[in-house]
Structure formats: C-alpha cells, structure tokens
Design a protein around this motif. Structure first.
Motif, PDB file in Angstrom:
ATOM      1  N   ILE A  40       0.831  -1.205   0.000  1.00 14.43           N
ATOM      2  CA  ILE A  40       0.000   0.000   0.000  1.00 14.43           C
ATOM      3  C   ILE A  40       0.867   1.258   0.000  1.00 14.43           C
ATOM      4  CG2 ILE A  40      -1.648   1.360   1.354  1.00 14.43           C
ATOM      5  CD1 ILE A  40      -2.903  -1.277   2.264  1.00 14.43           C
ATOM      6  N   ASN A  41       1.900   1.267   0.836  1.00 10.45           N
ATOM      7  CA  ASN A  41       2.776   2.435   0.904  1.00 10.45           C
ATOM      8  C   ASN A  41       3.481   2.687  -0.420  1.00 10.45           C
ATOM      9  OD1 ASN A  41       2.142   3.047   3.561  1.00 10.45           O
ATOM     10  ND2 ASN A  41       3.840   1.867   4.414  1.00 10.45           N
ATOM     11  N   VAL A  42       3.948   1.624  -1.067  1.00  8.12           N
ATOM     12  CA  VAL A  42       4.632   1.768  -2.351  1.00  8.12           C
ATOM     13  C   VAL A  42       3.678   2.282  -3.415  1.00  8.12           C
ATOM     14  CG1 VAL A  42       5.753   0.500  -4.234  1.00  8.12           C
ATOM     15  CG2 VAL A  42       6.436   0.075  -1.866  1.00  8.12           C
ATOM     16  N   LEU A  43       2.477   1.695  -3.468  1.00 13.68           N
ATOM     17  CA  LEU A  43       1.502   2.119  -4.474  1.00 13.68           C
ATOM     18  C   LEU A  43       1.140   3.591  -4.319  1.00 13.68           C
ATOM     19  CD1 LEU A  43      -0.918  -0.950  -4.647  1.00 13.68           C
ATOM     20  CD2 LEU A  43       0.711  -0.202  -6.390  1.00 13.68           C
ATOM     21  N   LEU A  45       2.981   5.824  -3.031  1.00 16.44           N
ATOM     22  CA  LEU A  45       4.181   6.628  -3.282  1.00 16.44           C
ATOM     23  C   LEU A  45       4.431   6.819  -4.770  1.00 16.44           C
ATOM     24  CD1 LEU A  45       6.651   8.032  -1.978  1.00 16.44           C
ATOM     25  CD2 LEU A  45       7.868   5.846  -2.197  1.00 16.44           C
ATOM     26  N   VAL A  46       4.219   5.764  -5.558  1.00 15.75           N
ATOM     27  CA  VAL A  46       4.580   5.817  -6.979  1.00 15.75           C
ATOM     28  C   VAL A  46       3.414   6.209  -7.889  1.00 15.75           C
ATOM     29  CG1 VAL A  46       6.381   4.091  -6.624  1.00 15.75           C
ATOM     30  CG2 VAL A  46       4.122   3.348  -7.379  1.00 15.75           C
ATOM     31  N   GLN A  47       2.186   5.998  -7.444  1.00 13.56           N
ATOM     32  CA  GLN A  47       1.043   6.320  -8.291  1.00 13.56           C
ATOM     33  C   GLN A  47       0.696   7.809  -8.201  1.00 13.56           C
ATOM     34  OE1 GLN A  47      -2.156   3.715  -7.077  1.00 13.56           O
ATOM     35  NE2 GLN A  47      -1.592   2.135  -8.544  1.00 13.56           N
ATOM     36  N   ARG A  48       0.504   8.406  -9.341  1.00 13.92           N
ATOM     37  CA  ARG A  48       0.051   9.794  -9.389  1.00 13.92           C
ATOM     38  C   ARG A  48      -1.463   9.808  -9.562  1.00 13.92           C
ATOM     39  NH1 ARG A  48       4.372  13.141 -13.172  1.00 13.92           N
ATOM     40  NH2 ARG A  48       6.225  12.778 -11.855  1.00 13.92           N
ATOM     41  N   ARG A  49      -2.123  10.295  -8.557  1.00  9.09           N
ATOM     42  CA  ARG A  49      -3.576  10.301  -8.605  1.00  9.09           C
ATOM     43  C   ARG A  49      -4.087  11.722  -8.832  1.00  9.09           C
ATOM     44  NH1 ARG A  49      -5.915   8.333  -3.444  1.00  9.09           N
ATOM     45  NH2 ARG A  49      -4.231   9.578  -2.550  1.00  9.09           N
ATOM     46  N   PRO A  50      -5.098  11.878  -9.665  1.00 10.52           N
ATOM     47  CA  PRO A  50      -5.667  13.213  -9.881  1.00 10.52           C
ATOM     48  C   PRO A  50      -6.269  13.741  -8.587  1.00 10.52           C
ATOM     49  CG  PRO A  50      -7.039  11.515 -10.897  1.00 10.52           C
ATOM     50  CD  PRO A  50      -5.776  10.844 -10.474  1.00 10.52           C
ATOM     51  N   PRO A  51      -6.273  15.062  -8.412  1.00 11.78           N
ATOM     52  CA  PRO A  51      -6.776  15.648  -7.157  1.00 11.78           C
ATOM     53  C   PRO A  51      -8.175  15.194  -6.776  1.00 11.78           C
ATOM     54  CG  PRO A  51      -5.666  17.316  -8.477  1.00 11.78           C
ATOM     55  CD  PRO A  51      -5.745  16.081  -9.334  1.00 11.78           C
ATOM     56  N   LEU A  52      -9.043  14.972  -7.777  1.00 12.88           N
ATOM     57  CA  LEU A  52     -10.418  14.602  -7.456  1.00 12.88           C
ATOM     58  C   LEU A  52     -10.521  13.201  -6.860  1.00 12.88           C
ATOM     59  CD1 LEU A  52     -12.482  16.071 -10.437  1.00 12.88           C
ATOM     60  CD2 LEU A  52     -12.122  17.026  -8.154  1.00 12.88           C
ATOM     61  N   LYS A  53      -9.465  12.403  -6.952  1.00  4.05           N
ATOM     62  CA  LYS A  53      -9.471  11.069  -6.346  1.00  4.05           C
ATOM     63  C   LYS A  53      -8.775  11.053  -4.987  1.00  4.05           C
ATOM     64  CE  LYS A  53     -10.105   8.177 -10.424  1.00  4.05           C
ATOM     65  NZ  LYS A  53      -9.666   6.954 -11.127  1.00  4.05           N
ATOM     66  N   CYS A  54      -8.357  12.213  -4.540  1.00  2.00           N
ATOM     67  CA  CYS A  54      -7.698  12.336  -3.239  1.00  2.00           C
ATOM     68  C   CYS A  54      -8.663  12.956  -2.229  1.00  2.00           C
ATOM     69  CB  CYS A  54      -6.458  13.224  -3.365  1.00  2.00           C
ATOM     70  SG  CYS A  54      -5.195  12.571  -4.488  1.00  2.00           S
ATOM     71  N   PRO A  55      -8.449  12.713  -0.942  1.00  4.21           N
ATOM     72  CA  PRO A  55      -9.325  13.344   0.054  1.00  4.21           C
ATOM     73  C   PRO A  55      -9.178  14.857   0.030  1.00  4.21           C
ATOM     74  CG  PRO A  55      -7.461  12.269   1.118  1.00  4.21           C
ATOM     75  CD  PRO A  55      -7.428  11.855  -0.318  1.00  4.21           C
ATOM     76  N   THR A  56     -10.261  15.542   0.361  1.00  2.00           N
ATOM     77  CA  THR A  56     -10.223  16.994   0.449  1.00  2.00           C
ATOM     78  C   THR A  56      -9.284  17.418   1.568  1.00  2.00           C
ATOM     79  OG1 THR A  56     -12.543  16.988  -0.249  1.00  2.00           O
ATOM     80  CG2 THR A  56     -11.667  19.062   0.630  1.00  2.00           C
ATOM     81  N   CYS A  98      -4.746  -3.337   6.066  1.00  2.00           N
ATOM     82  CA  CYS A  98      -5.136  -2.125   5.332  1.00  2.00           C
ATOM     83  C   CYS A  98      -5.379  -0.934   6.257  1.00  2.00           C
ATOM     84  CB  CYS A  98      -6.361  -2.395   4.462  1.00  2.00           C
ATOM     85  SG  CYS A  98      -6.151  -3.796   3.332  1.00  2.00           S
ATOM     86  N   ASP A  99      -5.819   0.167   5.653  1.00  2.00           N
ATOM     87  CA  ASP A  99      -6.153   1.399   6.358  1.00  2.00           C
ATOM     88  C   ASP A  99      -7.112   2.184   5.464  1.00  2.00           C
ATOM     89  OD1 ASP A  99      -4.687   3.250   4.572  1.00  2.00           O
ATOM     90  OD2 ASP A  99      -2.878   2.410   5.460  1.00  2.00           O
ATOM     91  N   PRO A 100      -7.611   3.337   5.916  1.00  2.00           N
ATOM     92  CA  PRO A 100      -8.637   4.033   5.120  1.00  2.00           C
ATOM     93  C   PRO A 100      -8.226   4.394   3.695  1.00  2.00           C
ATOM     94  CG  PRO A 100      -8.641   4.880   7.363  1.00  2.00           C
ATOM     95  CD  PRO A 100      -7.452   3.971   7.250  1.00  2.00           C
ATOM     96  N   ARG A 101      -6.944   4.439   3.395  1.00  2.00           N
ATOM     97  CA  ARG A 101      -6.514   4.796   2.042  1.00  2.00           C
ATOM     98  C   ARG A 101      -7.044   3.835   0.986  1.00  2.00           C
ATOM     99  NH1 ARG A 101      -0.139   5.039   2.600  1.00  2.00           N
ATOM    100  NH2 ARG A 101      -0.631   3.244   3.928  1.00  2.00           N
ATOM    101  N   VAL A 102      -7.257   2.569   1.347  1.00  5.56           N
ATOM    102  CA  VAL A 102      -7.662   1.587   0.343  1.00  5.56           C
ATOM    103  C   VAL A 102      -9.062   1.872  -0.206  1.00  5.56           C
ATOM    104  CG1 VAL A 102      -6.200  -0.204   1.351  1.00  5.56           C
ATOM    105  CG2 VAL A 102      -8.592  -0.059   2.050  1.00  5.56           C
ATOM    106  N   ASP A 103      -9.821   2.715   0.478  1.00  5.63           N
ATOM    107  CA  ASP A 103     -11.174   3.044   0.014  1.00  5.63           C
ATOM    108  C   ASP A 103     -11.237   4.389  -0.707  1.00  5.63           C
ATOM    109  OD1 ASP A 103     -12.049   0.676   1.027  1.00  5.63           O
ATOM    110  OD2 ASP A 103     -13.377   1.514   2.555  1.00  5.63           O
ATOM    111  N   ASP A 104     -10.092   4.981  -0.998  1.00  6.32           N
ATOM    112  CA  ASP A 104     -10.088   6.297  -1.641  1.00  6.32           C
ATOM    113  C   ASP A 104     -10.842   6.300  -2.971  1.00  6.32           C
ATOM    114  OD1 ASP A 104      -8.671   7.409   0.421  1.00  6.32           O
ATOM    115  OD2 ASP A 104      -6.913   7.960  -0.770  1.00  6.32           O
ATOM    116  N   GLU A 105     -10.671   5.246  -3.759  1.00  3.02           N
ATOM    117  CA  GLU A 105     -11.321   5.186  -5.063  1.00  3.02           C
ATOM    118  C   GLU A 105     -12.845   5.235  -4.891  1.00  3.02           C
ATOM    119  OE1 GLU A 105     -10.841   4.934  -9.286  1.00  3.02           O
ATOM    120  OE2 GLU A 105      -9.237   4.832  -7.797  1.00  3.02           O
ATOM    121  N   TYR A 106     -13.338   4.446  -3.977  1.00  2.00           N
ATOM    122  CA  TYR A 106     -14.781   4.403  -3.720  1.00  2.00           C
ATOM    123  C   TYR A 106     -15.278   5.717  -3.137  1.00  2.00           C
ATOM    124  CZ  TYR A 106     -19.188   3.101  -1.442  1.00  2.00           C
ATOM    125  OH  TYR A 106     -20.496   3.054  -1.023  1.00  2.00           O
ATOM    126  N   CYS A 107     -14.579   6.226  -2.130  1.00  2.00           N
ATOM    127  CA  CYS A 107     -15.033   7.439  -1.453  1.00  2.00           C
ATOM    128  C   CYS A 107     -15.049   8.629  -2.404  1.00  2.00           C
ATOM    129  CB  CYS A 107     -14.136   7.722  -0.253  1.00  2.00           C
ATOM    130  SG  CYS A 107     -14.216   6.472   1.050  1.00  2.00           S
TER     131      CYS A 107
END
Length: 346
Positions: A40-43, A45-56, A98-107
């Motif tokens: 999870i930490n590696v993913l 770290l290396v994945q670039r996610r668009p702002p709209l898929k990140c928490p506010t 896991c931790d709450p980050r794994v649900d970022d896509e859904y949230c």
C-alpha cells in the motif's frame, strides 16, 4: 432463503486452538500485515492520482488522536450552499489489514459522482487490537464525525457502510451507544455477519469454481484467530450482526454478496431475516439479481460472477479485464447511490 447445510450448533464461545495452529496463524497474519502495508505504501508513493481522487483533507479527532480519517467533499460544493448527505465509510481487511486509504477510489467516486460528503474512518487492528477494540474505535469516531460542526453535512441524512470486515463493523457500530438512532441506513458490501458458522460450512455452500479457490479459504482462519479472543461469545450481535435485534439496527439496510464468495450465504440469510419482519411482498431488482422489500427499506443483491473484494482488487497488466472490473464496480456503486437517494437522502 439461501441454501443451508445442516450441522450441529456452533459453541457459544470459541474453543482453544492447538498451539501449533495458533503459532501458524500468528506467523502468517503478521507476515501478511507487513507485506500489505509495504504494498500500500509503495503504491501510494509511486502512483500519481488526480486531485479529485484524493481526500479533500485528512482529520484526526481527540477521541482517537492516533487515527487519521479522510474527508471527501464534492468539488461542486459551494461554501454556504445546501448541506450534503453524509456517508461514513469503514474499510475492510479482515479486521487486521489495510487502512482508510484503500477506500479512496470508492469514497472519491461517491463524492464526485453522487454529491455525497464521505468520511472514511480508521480503527486499530488485530491481532494487537482484537475484538472489541475495532468496533469501539469505529463507534467513537462515527460519533465524533456526527458531532463535527465543520462538516458541511445534513446530520439527519446519515449512512454508514463498508466492505467485508468494514461491512461487519458498520452493522456493529449502528447498534452502539452514541450512534444507534442517528444513522438512517447501513450499506454492507459482502460482509461477514455470522462467526458461529464454520469455514467448512461456508465453503461447502459456495458455488463451485473449478481451479479457483476462495481468497478467504486460508486467510480467513488467520484473521479470525487474530480478531476474536478465546472465550468470546460468537453470538454477540456486535461480533455477529446476524443476531442483532431488529430494533437495534437502522431502518434501512442494503446488503450485497458476491456469487463466488464464501461469505455470500450468511449475508443473504441476514437480508432474508430482515425482510421477514417487513410488510408486503419483495420486489425483484430491475438491474442485477436481488430484491427490495415493498417499501424499499431492505435491499439485497447477489453480484453475479464475482469474487470477494472484486471491486477493490485492480487487475494489473490486463487493460480490458481492468476496464470491465471498474465498469461493474461503478454500476454497483451507482445502484447503491440510487437506493440511498430514494430512501435516506431523499
């Protein structure tokens, strides 16, 4: 009613496991925890996610200052505008991973596509923190979210939901002091709801899939060892929500189970059990295989052709398969949002 397998009633409390089994479970669970945390930490770290898929933003609450919670507010929301419906999300991972980050896509999807304020809460995990710590953490944080004056939410339109272990915890938390009566619905994606049933029974009643084993067949044993202390009563409704009193649960409940999931039978049994207490006849879903009660407050869906956690497990190196997975997952989440806006968020 889902198919059942006759077997002697399960003991009220867990019998001690042999030392070798406990040692084996401990080693495997801790190794899995370490591996999953690294991945999870590696993913992230290396994945670039668009702002709209990140928490506010990320927030902690004084009641559990060591736990980070992720807040997703729709980009369309204007400060001072109409208050948003609220969805409190609880991640899965067998109560241990896991931790709450794994649900970022859904949230982020529910926030951006359906105009919902989503707060993804964390909890301390097994085996270091076994039952009842996870549901107690979730209840404390859910109450903190409900009392948070900074969230642009309508606190009369509140739903709590989660995946797998998170579905179990959502059903558990909705019964607990400080939350019971304040949450109008639970959304439980492929939850474990009955720890009195043996793994053998669950596997036997799972449809055969030649050459493909259930992902929980072995890991479920380790996770159950880590989560449930010896002597725990397995019929405790906070542990096994299928035994909860109807009046202790929210009025609206949506339960889903994957066709090729060893947890499907118990989830379907709980949905059927809840429906029996509702008036009128069940209505067949227009899309998917399942039903709703006549007034729509209890909803069940069997997710055909899918395995436990399919919507949260990316298919790497196969773009068509990954596109199909994402499409099916979004269809499922859209159907849930549509149900929420008919019942709780109306």
């Amino acid at each position: 009613m889902a198919t059942t397998l006759e077997e002697p009633p399960a003991p009220i409390a867990l019998a001690p496991l042999p030392f070798s089994s406990r040692l084996n479970s401990a080693i495997r669970l801790w190794l899995m925890k370490i591996l999953i945390k690294i991945v999870i930490n590696v993913l992230f770290l290396v994945q670039r996610r668009p702002p709209l898929k990140c928490p506010t933003y990320i927030k902690t609450y004084a009641i559990r200052p060591g736990i980070k919670n992720r807040v997703f507010i729709p980009s369309s929301y204007q400060t001072g505008g109409k208050l948003l419906p609220l969805y409190i999300d609880i991640h899965g991972g067998g109560f241990a991973l896991c931790d709450p980050r794994v649900d970022d896509e859904y949230c982020s999807y529910m926030a951006q596509h359906h105009g919902i304020c989503v707060v993804s809460i964390g909890y301390r995990r097994a085996p270091r923190y076994p039952f009842p710590t996870p549901p107690m953490d979730c209840a404390a944080l859910a109450q903190a979210v409900l009392d948070d004056p900074d969230l642009p939410c309508d606190k009369s339109r509140v739903v709590i939901g989660g995946f797998s272990a998170g579905g179990n915890l959502s059903l558990a938390v909705s019964q607990m002091d400080g939350v019971r009566g304040r949450v109008k619905a639970v959304v439980a994606y492929y939850p474990v709801v009955d720890f009195t049933r043996s793994g053998k029974r669950k596997l036997k009643n799972r449809p055969a899939t030649p050459g493909i084993k259930d992902p929980l067949e072995k890991s479920g044993v380790w996770m159950e060892w880590g989560y449930i202390p010896q002597g725990t009563k397995k019929m405790d409704p906070i542990l096994s929500p299928i035994f909860a009193k109807r009046e202790d649960l929210p009025p609206n409940i949506c339960v889903m189970g994957c066709e090729y999931d060893m947890l499907r039978e118990e989830a379907e049994d709980m949905a059927e059990q809840l429906a029996k207490e509702e008036p009128g006849e069940k209505k067949i879903l227009k899309v998917g295989e399942g039903w709703e009660t006549e007034i729509g407050n209890i909803r069940w869906e069997k997710i055909l052709g899918q395995y436990h956690g399919f919507d949260q497990t990316p298919v790497y190196f196969d773009k068509p398969a990954e596109a199909a997975r994402v499409q099916r997952a979004n269809e499922l989440h859209d159907a849930v949002a549509e149900w929420l806006y008919r019942t709780v968020y109306a």
